[in-house]
Design an enzyme around this catalytic site. Structure first.
Site, PDB file in Angstrom:
ATOM      1  N   GLY A 291     -16.031   3.917   5.351  1.00 15.10           N
ATOM      2  CA  GLY A 291     -15.449   3.648   4.047  1.00 15.10           C
ATOM      3  C   GLY A 291     -15.181   2.175   3.817  1.00 15.10           C
ATOM      4  N   LYS A 367      -9.216   9.882  -1.383  1.00 16.73           N
ATOM      5  CA  LYS A 367      -8.350   8.916  -2.070  1.00 16.73           C
ATOM      6  C   LYS A 367      -8.429   8.972  -3.592  1.00 16.73           C
ATOM      7  CE  LYS A 367      -9.008   5.600   1.722  1.00 16.73           C
ATOM      8  NZ  LYS A 367     -10.158   6.246   2.394  1.00 16.73           N
ATOM      9  N   SER A 407      -2.054   4.017   4.770  1.00 19.97           N
ATOM     10  CA  SER A 407      -1.504   4.815   3.680  1.00 19.97           C
ATOM     11  C   SER A 407      -1.699   4.091   2.348  1.00 19.97           C
ATOM     12  CB  SER A 407      -0.026   5.117   3.942  1.00 19.97           C
ATOM     13  OG  SER A 407       0.478   6.048   3.004  1.00 19.97           O
ATOM     14  N   LYS A 410       0.483   5.044  -3.574  1.00 14.92           N
ATOM     15  CA  LYS A 410       0.602   6.293  -4.329  1.00 14.92           C
ATOM     16  C   LYS A 410       1.426   7.336  -3.585  1.00 14.92           C
ATOM     17  CE  LYS A 410      -3.700   5.368  -6.727  1.00 14.92           C
ATOM     18  NZ  LYS A 410      -3.727   3.972  -6.220  1.00 14.92           N
ATOM     19  N   VAL A 448      -7.726  -1.941  -3.693  1.00 17.28           N
ATOM     20  CA  VAL A 448      -8.452  -3.072  -3.114  1.00 17.28           C
ATOM     21  C   VAL A 448      -9.669  -3.375  -3.987  1.00 17.28           C
ATOM     22  CG1 VAL A 448      -7.682  -2.808  -0.741  1.00 17.28           C
ATOM     23  CG2 VAL A 448      -9.639  -1.504  -1.526  1.00 17.28           C
ATOM     24  N   GLY A 450     -13.182  -3.947  -5.253  1.00 25.97           N
ATOM     25  CA  GLY A 450     -14.533  -3.558  -4.868  1.00 25.97           C
ATOM     26  C   GLY A 450     -14.621  -2.325  -3.996  1.00 25.97           C
ATOM     27  N   THR A 472      -7.670   4.154 -19.386  1.00 24.48           N
ATOM     28  CA  THR A 472      -6.880   5.353 -19.686  1.00 24.48           C
ATOM     29  C   THR A 472      -5.731   5.087 -20.648  1.00 24.48           C
ATOM     30  OG1 THR A 472      -5.545   4.961 -17.707  1.00 24.48           O
ATOM     31  CG2 THR A 472      -7.451   6.422 -17.491  1.00 24.48           C
TER      32      THR A 472
END
Length: 629
Positions: A291, A367, A407, A410, A448, A450, A472
């Site tokens: 990831g 995520k 972590s 959120k 983060v 990109g 949004t």
């Protein structure tokens, strides 16, 4: 580019001729351009001796290694040293050779070195001026007009190099330093301060600006880049000062300003000695190694020379890319690429038993907030909570020294399933911190730049497709940091913990997403009329504002300015056993039940209800939102 080879012998002969000419000119000045006959014998002997003495001195001082077209201050300093020594030695030798000290006027000994220095310096300056005009003078009227922002050393170098370019024509500079106002740099005037950019760009019809401030703090460069965006000029930026100083790039190799220049921060400085102490010559394991964060952690860890790097990843293609990258960039690092699921107890136990890692960085997680909110809610619970428990339990069982959980912000007062599952993962690590010898640390940070699934790549794709750009809510804000910065601070936090702490990264100031979208549209060279912004309404589980700390938590400072420690609520005895009974269920669990149960295990979880977006195109200047519950 120099058109003909450089001939040091011709330069040397020019200087020797200059010695003779200046000796003769010194006599002329002394005697008002009429040398008496009685001084002519001394003049003849003196010029011969001076040619020999000073000719040898000029050669000895290495004046003929430089190229005339690049003559600069170091060359002038060498000339000054050579002429100063010649001014001392020449009278001594001439007096002895002529035998009569009064035969050569003393003023000649004083004037000749001064005239020689002027001749040598002036001839080089004239040659360089002529050569540059011949090579580049015709280019000064060509090229696109550009204004340089900054008037420091980098700007001086940039203006000089751009004067030789057919692509750009510098029309002036702007700088906030009052001492720079009104100055001229290579014929280009400092026209005002950076706040004048919009006015100057309009008056001079300038469409481009180059930010020449590589050594300034990022906040300064970011403010200047934002000023370019607001002024409607296309912003370019010179390379970082470290790249310029190491010679990797030239100051004139400008690049376009990107979104990282608007959102990034100053480089992070970590205590490399502390990090090296717990990583070097150790077996280090990273879950979710393919990831965005996991792969960067692997790159950063490789710099500290672990004895073995275990990359654990469920995505086969991501794992393959990691092996290819490390084979090319870190051939000396021993890497083991292992496919596996963190929820698979047999696989996890087998890996930890076989490789016995000293440190585990647990970055594997689901995520994406909206994606995990409804149909995938139970999978988010199993992957983020049960997967963390499985890795943490095995770490305790096999004596792993450190376990670092990656972590998210959120997890603070979560309103969505993803955040609540990450808070569960934190509580699991806190609960296990008293079991065995494994030292658990938790690191929270925000978005983060990109990363996979983040808003910036999405905006870039939408802009490339011609829009619209979807946001949004007009007031939604987020924290951002670069992937390398996040990874470095995770490594630093791993070296600082004593067990059970939650480290909170300094995320800086929150960024308004609507303003970010507008800046990205302008950076792409489009206007807000060409690419519109559409406000779609908050998605399921989405907050307007992200938090870094829960209300009931207290923080304390650490010795690192970008890391603080949060003391979270304690976990009750027996809590983990009861939780595991729920997590180990072998049945499909619906989203409504997941939310209900998460409220039981995470008291601060306050789920928001799903919203169905109602697309509404709005004017960028006066946004209106529309969504229905």
């Amino acid at each position: 580019m120099i058109s003909k080879p450089y001939h040091p012998l011709l330069v040397y002969l020019s200087d020797v001729i200059g010695v003779g000419l200046t000796w003769w000119l010194a006599y002329l000045i002394r005697f008002n351009f009429a040398i008496p006959e009685e001084f002519l014998p001394a003049f003849g002997v003196g010029i011969g001796v001076t040619l020999v003495v000073q000719g040898l001195l000029l050669r000895a001082f290495g004046l003929y290694r430089g190229v005339w077209v690049f003559a600069s201050l170091p060359d002038l300093l060498r000339i000054a040293r050579a002429v100063a020594v010649a001014a001392v030695l020449t009278p001594l030798v001439v007096v002895v050779a002529v035998r009569y000290s009064l035969a050569v006027p003393r003023l000649v000994f004083l004037l000749q070195p001064l005239l020689l220095a002027m001749y040598m310096g002036g001839s080089r300056a004239l040659y360089r001026t002529w050569k540059e005009f011949r090579l580049y003078g015709g280019l000064r009227a060509l090229g696109k007009p550009v204004i340089v922002l900054g008037a420091g050393d980098a700007a001086v170098t940039l203006v000089r190099e751009l004067s030789r370019s057919a692509e750009w024509r510098v029309v002036g500079l702007l700088d906030d330093n009052r001492a720079s106002q009104g100055r001229e740099i290579y014929g280009c005037k400092v026209l005002g301060v950076i706040a004048d950019l919009e006015r100057v760009a309009e008056e001079l019809r300038i469409g481009h600006a180059i930010i020449a401030m590589p050594s300034e703090r990022h906040e300064v460069r970011r403010a200047v880049a934002s000023a370019c965006v607001r002024a409607g000029v296309k912003a370019l930026i010179v390379p970082a000062i470290a790249d310029v100083m190491t010679g990797r790039v030239s100051v004139s190799e400008v690049r376009q300003v990107n979104v990282e220049d608007l959102l990034g921060r100053d480089p992070v400085h970590i205590n490399t000695a502390d990090v090296r102490e717990y990583l070097r010559d150790k077996v280090v394991m990273v879950t979710g190694a393919g990831g965005s964060i996991g792969s960067e952690l692997c790159r950063q860890i490789a710099c500290f020379e672990p004895s073995l790097l275990v990359c654990f990843e469920m995505n086969e293609f991501a794992l393959y890319r990691m092996t290819e990258e490390f084979a090319a960039n870190f051939p000396s690092i021993q890497v083991v690429a292992l496919a596996g699921d963190v929820k698979d107890a047999v696989r996890v136990d087998d890996v930890l038993c076989r490789y016995r890692p000293h440190v585990i960085f647990h970055a594997a997680a689901y995520k994406h907030v909206p994606l995990m909110e409804d149909d995938n809610a139970w999978q988010a619970v199993r992957n983020n909570a049960l997967g963390t428990w499985q890795m943490a339990r095995s770490a305790v069982a096999y004596g792993v020294a450190r376990f670092v959980l990656v972590s998210t912000d959120k997890a603070v007062n979560p309103t969505n399933v993803m955040g609540a599952t990450k808070r569960l993962a934190e509580q699991i690590c806190q609960s296990l911190s008293s079991h065995g010898k494994t030292q658990f640390e938790i690191v929270r940070f925000g978005n983060v730049l990109g990363s996979a699934g983040s808003v910036i790549p999405k905006f870039q794709e939408q802009i490339a497709a011609g829009g619209p750009v979807t946001v949004t809510h007009p007031d939604i804000t987020r924290y951002f940091m670069s992937i390398p910065e996040a990874a470095q601070l995770v490594l630093q936090a791993g070296s600082m913990g004593l067990g059970g702490e939650i480290f909170v990264l300094d995320m800086g100031e929150p960024v308004k997403i609507a303003e970010l979208a507008r800046d990205m549209i302008r950076l792409s060279g489009h206007s807000e009329e060409e690419i519109r912004i559409v406000f779609t309404g908050l998605r399921a589980g989405e907050k307007l504002y992200e938090e870094v700390l829960a209300d009931a938590e207290q923080t304390r400072a650490t010795h690192h300015p970008k890391l603080r420690i949060a003391r979270a609520q304690a976990v009750d005895e027996g809590w983990l056993d009861a939780l595991l009974q729920w997590l180990r269920q072998r049945r499909a669990v619906g989203a409504a039940e997941v939310r209900r149960e998460l409220r039981r295990w995470v008291p601060e979880y306050a789920p928001s209800y799903p919203v169905t977006p109602q697309l509404q195109v709005v004017d960028n200047q006066e946004p209106r939102t529309g969504h229905r519950a």
